[in-house]
Design a protein around this motif. Structure first.
Motif, PDB file in Angstrom:
ATOM      1  N   ASN A 133      11.695  10.758 -10.345  1.00  0.00           N
ATOM      2  CA  ASN A 133      10.239  10.793 -10.455  1.00  0.00           C
ATOM      3  C   ASN A 133       9.655  11.205  -9.103  1.00  0.00           C
ATOM      4  O   ASN A 133       9.735  10.444  -8.135  1.00  0.00           O
ATOM      5  CB  ASN A 133       9.728   9.413 -10.864  1.00  0.00           C
ATOM      6  CG  ASN A 133       8.224   9.344 -10.953  1.00  0.00           C
ATOM      7  OD1 ASN A 133       7.521  10.310 -10.666  1.00  0.00           O
ATOM      8  ND2 ASN A 133       7.715   8.196 -11.372  1.00  0.00           N
ATOM      9  N   GLU A 187       7.872   9.343 -15.120  1.00  0.00           N
ATOM     10  CA  GLU A 187       8.890   8.336 -15.421  1.00  0.00           C
ATOM     11  C   GLU A 187       9.395   8.494 -16.850  1.00  0.00           C
ATOM     12  O   GLU A 187      10.579   8.298 -17.131  1.00  0.00           O
ATOM     13  CB  GLU A 187       8.317   6.937 -15.216  1.00  0.00           C
ATOM     14  CG  GLU A 187       9.359   5.840 -15.107  1.00  0.00           C
ATOM     15  CD  GLU A 187      10.291   6.054 -13.921  1.00  0.00           C
ATOM     16  OE1 GLU A 187      11.499   5.778 -14.086  1.00  0.00           O
ATOM     17  OE2 GLU A 187       9.818   6.506 -12.848  1.00  0.00           O
ATOM     18  N   CYS A 244       6.710  11.207  -8.101  1.00  0.00           N
ATOM     19  CA  CYS A 244       5.614  10.333  -7.684  1.00  0.00           C
ATOM     20  C   CYS A 244       6.112   9.062  -7.011  1.00  0.00           C
ATOM     21  O   CYS A 244       5.315   8.282  -6.495  1.00  0.00           O
ATOM     22  CB  CYS A 244       4.740   9.959  -8.885  1.00  0.00           C
ATOM     23  SG  CYS A 244       3.658  11.280  -9.427  1.00  0.00           S
ATOM     24  N   ALA A 245       7.430   8.839  -7.042  1.00  0.00           N
ATOM     25  CA  ALA A 245       7.980   7.643  -6.400  1.00  0.00           C
ATOM     26  C   ALA A 245       7.956   7.743  -4.884  1.00  0.00           C
ATOM     27  O   ALA A 245       8.191   6.759  -4.185  1.00  0.00           O
ATOM     28  CB  ALA A 245       9.403   7.400  -6.885  1.00  0.00           C
ATOM     29  N   ARG A 246       7.669   8.921  -4.362  1.00  0.00           N
ATOM     30  CA  ARG A 246       7.579   9.079  -2.914  1.00  0.00           C
ATOM     31  C   ARG A 246       6.330   8.385  -2.375  1.00  0.00           C
ATOM     32  O   ARG A 246       5.409   8.072  -3.121  1.00  0.00           O
ATOM     33  CB  ARG A 246       7.516  10.568  -2.549  1.00  0.00           C
ATOM     34  CG  ARG A 246       8.756  11.350  -2.943  1.00  0.00           C
ATOM     35  CD  ARG A 246       8.505  12.841  -2.793  1.00  0.00           C
ATOM     36  NE  ARG A 246       9.665  13.630  -3.161  1.00  0.00           N
ATOM     37  CZ  ARG A 246      10.545  14.113  -2.310  1.00  0.00           C
ATOM     38  NH1 ARG A 246      10.395  13.881  -1.005  1.00  0.00           N
ATOM     39  NH2 ARG A 246      11.579  14.823  -2.719  1.00  0.00           N
ATOM     40  N   ARG A 247       6.300   8.194  -1.075  1.00  0.00           N
ATOM     41  CA  ARG A 247       5.114   7.621  -0.433  1.00  0.00           C
ATOM     42  C   ARG A 247       4.144   8.747  -0.095  1.00  0.00           C
ATOM     43  O   ARG A 247       4.494   9.692   0.611  1.00  0.00           O
ATOM     44  CB  ARG A 247       5.499   6.860   0.823  1.00  0.00           C
ATOM     45  CG  ARG A 247       4.303   6.248   1.552  1.00  0.00           C
ATOM     46  CD  ARG A 247       4.754   5.414   2.730  1.00  0.00           C
ATOM     47  NE  ARG A 247       5.489   4.249   2.296  1.00  0.00           N
ATOM     48  CZ  ARG A 247       5.995   3.340   3.132  1.00  0.00           C
ATOM     49  NH1 ARG A 247       5.851   3.495   4.441  1.00  0.00           N
ATOM     50  NH2 ARG A 247       6.673   2.309   2.663  1.00  0.00           N
ATOM     51  N   SER A 294       2.504   9.293 -12.524  1.00  0.00           N
ATOM     52  CA  SER A 294       3.823   8.683 -12.357  1.00  0.00           C
ATOM     53  C   SER A 294       4.386   8.181 -13.682  1.00  0.00           C
ATOM     54  O   SER A 294       5.580   8.308 -13.947  1.00  0.00           O
ATOM     55  CB  SER A 294       3.741   7.530 -11.352  1.00  0.00           C
ATOM     56  OG  SER A 294       5.015   6.964 -11.134  1.00  0.00           O
TER      57      SER A 294
END
Length: 357
Positions: A153, A142, A155-158, A138
């Motif tokens: 980004n 970012e 990786c900001a997902r859950r 992440s």
């Protein structure tokens, strides 16, 4: 202002028939974000952006490995130099990148990773490994967003993480600790074992204990815990928590043996005067307890063993917590208090309470 963005660049309306065009391109000074102001209609501005795109012969999107090496890692090193992150954090990030993240993602263009691929990758790891690996990935994404390479980004997902793993909640009894002492006596694991099992030190604290910080007293030795051996082999005075810098006590007969072993700068050192590495100590510990037929548990379980035995012999939890360097008893009770069935029965019997009917 309304803005239309593509993977190449963006067209932003700045006023009536006035637009700002921004895009990434290779220049003699490296890859830079360029800007051009354009007067005309929206369609003309978009046509101009298309011309720029063809003219620049846009190269491939940078890989995640390039973003990490050229941008994110230098940023982390800078933060370390400004004391905004610890050496331990920097090492954790760089090692996780090299060991886990890079083999999967270093050669992947930043705009090619799908959330489904990230999810599949995370499920191949345990929860704790996945959390740190996702954090490092992440950070890299970012940085790509900040550089304007990506809009968001991924990786900001859950994401779902793998199964949780925990160290075995083992606490050695006083009798087992006596057997363990015999098993490690004369080895590189003996001094750290005594400092952990009978003074509550962490592995790094025990391996980095300086002889000058061991103060002999009648019936005990006072340990001034103020340094720890890091994984890179350096002894650092940067402690794990604010309470880690503390006074600990080791009683006889273990105190005399520690003083006997402490013949150099460090209580447990090699012939060249440097501390014995923690990995060497923990590996020897495992081999010794296996050979002795004792329950095999990580050396870190000696610290909870120390707390549990003290507490269930009548020492208040507030005092054992302080000896461990904890700032709150909640941490001590939840993670370090591991009484055996016999200890529970004995404490009830010692108060004159009849067990059973």
């Amino acid at each position: 202002m309304p803005r239309q963005r593509s993977s190449f660049g963006s067209v932003t309306r700045m006023g009536r028939d006035h637009y700002r065009l921004r895009w990434w391109a290779d220049t003699p000074e490296g890859r830079k974000r360029l800007t051009e102001m354009f007067d005309g209609t929206r369609r003309e501005a978009e046509r101009r952006m298309a011309e720029i795109r063809v003219g620049t012969k846009e190269r491939r999107c940078p890989t995640l490995g390039e973003i990490w090496e050229q941008h994110e890692l230098p940023h982390l090193v800078k933060m370390r130099g400004e004391d905004r992150i610890s050496e331990r954090t920097l090492q954790a990030y760089t090692r996780r990148w090299e060991a886990v993240v890079a083999p999967r993602w270093a050669d992947v263009p930043a705009d090619m990773a799908r959330p489904a691929d990230i999810q599949e990758w995370l499920l191949t790891m345990t929860r704790s490994m996945g959390e740190l690996s996702k954090a490092v990935l992440s950070l890299t994404y970012e940085r790509a967003v900040m550089l304007g390479i990506l809009d968001a980004n991924p990786c900001a997902r859950r994401y779902d993480l793998g199964p949780a793993t925990r160290r075995p909640k083992v606490a050695y009894t006083p009798e087992q600790l006596d057997e363990a002492w015999e098993a490690v006596r004369g080895t590189v694991a003996e001094a750290p074992f005594l400092l952990m099992a009978h003074a509550g030190l962490r592995v790094g604290e025990a391996c980095g204990m300086r002889t000058a910080d061991v103060e002999p007293r009648e019936g005990c030795a006072v340990l001034h815990v103020s340094a720890q051996l890091r994984q890179d082999g350096e002894v650092s005075e940067r402690m794990k928590t604010a309470g880690s810098r503390r006074t600990a006590v080791i009683e006889e007969p273990w105190a005399s043996r520690v003083l006997e072993l402490a013949g150099g700068t460090y209580v447990n050192e090699r012939q060249d005067g440097t501390p014995v590495p923690s990995r060497t100590v923990t590996d020897r510990w495992k081999r010794c307890v296996e050979a002795a037929g004792l329950p095999v548990a990580p050396m870190q379980c000696l610290r909870p063993s120390y707390q549990t035995n003290l507490h269930w012999q009548g020492v208040p939890i507030e005092q054992t917590s302080r000896l461990l360097g904890h700032t709150a008893t909640k941490m001590t009770l939840e993670n370090y208090d591991r009484p055996s069935d016999d200890q529970l029965v004995n404490v009830v019997l010692s108060r004159g309470v009849v067990v059973g009917t």
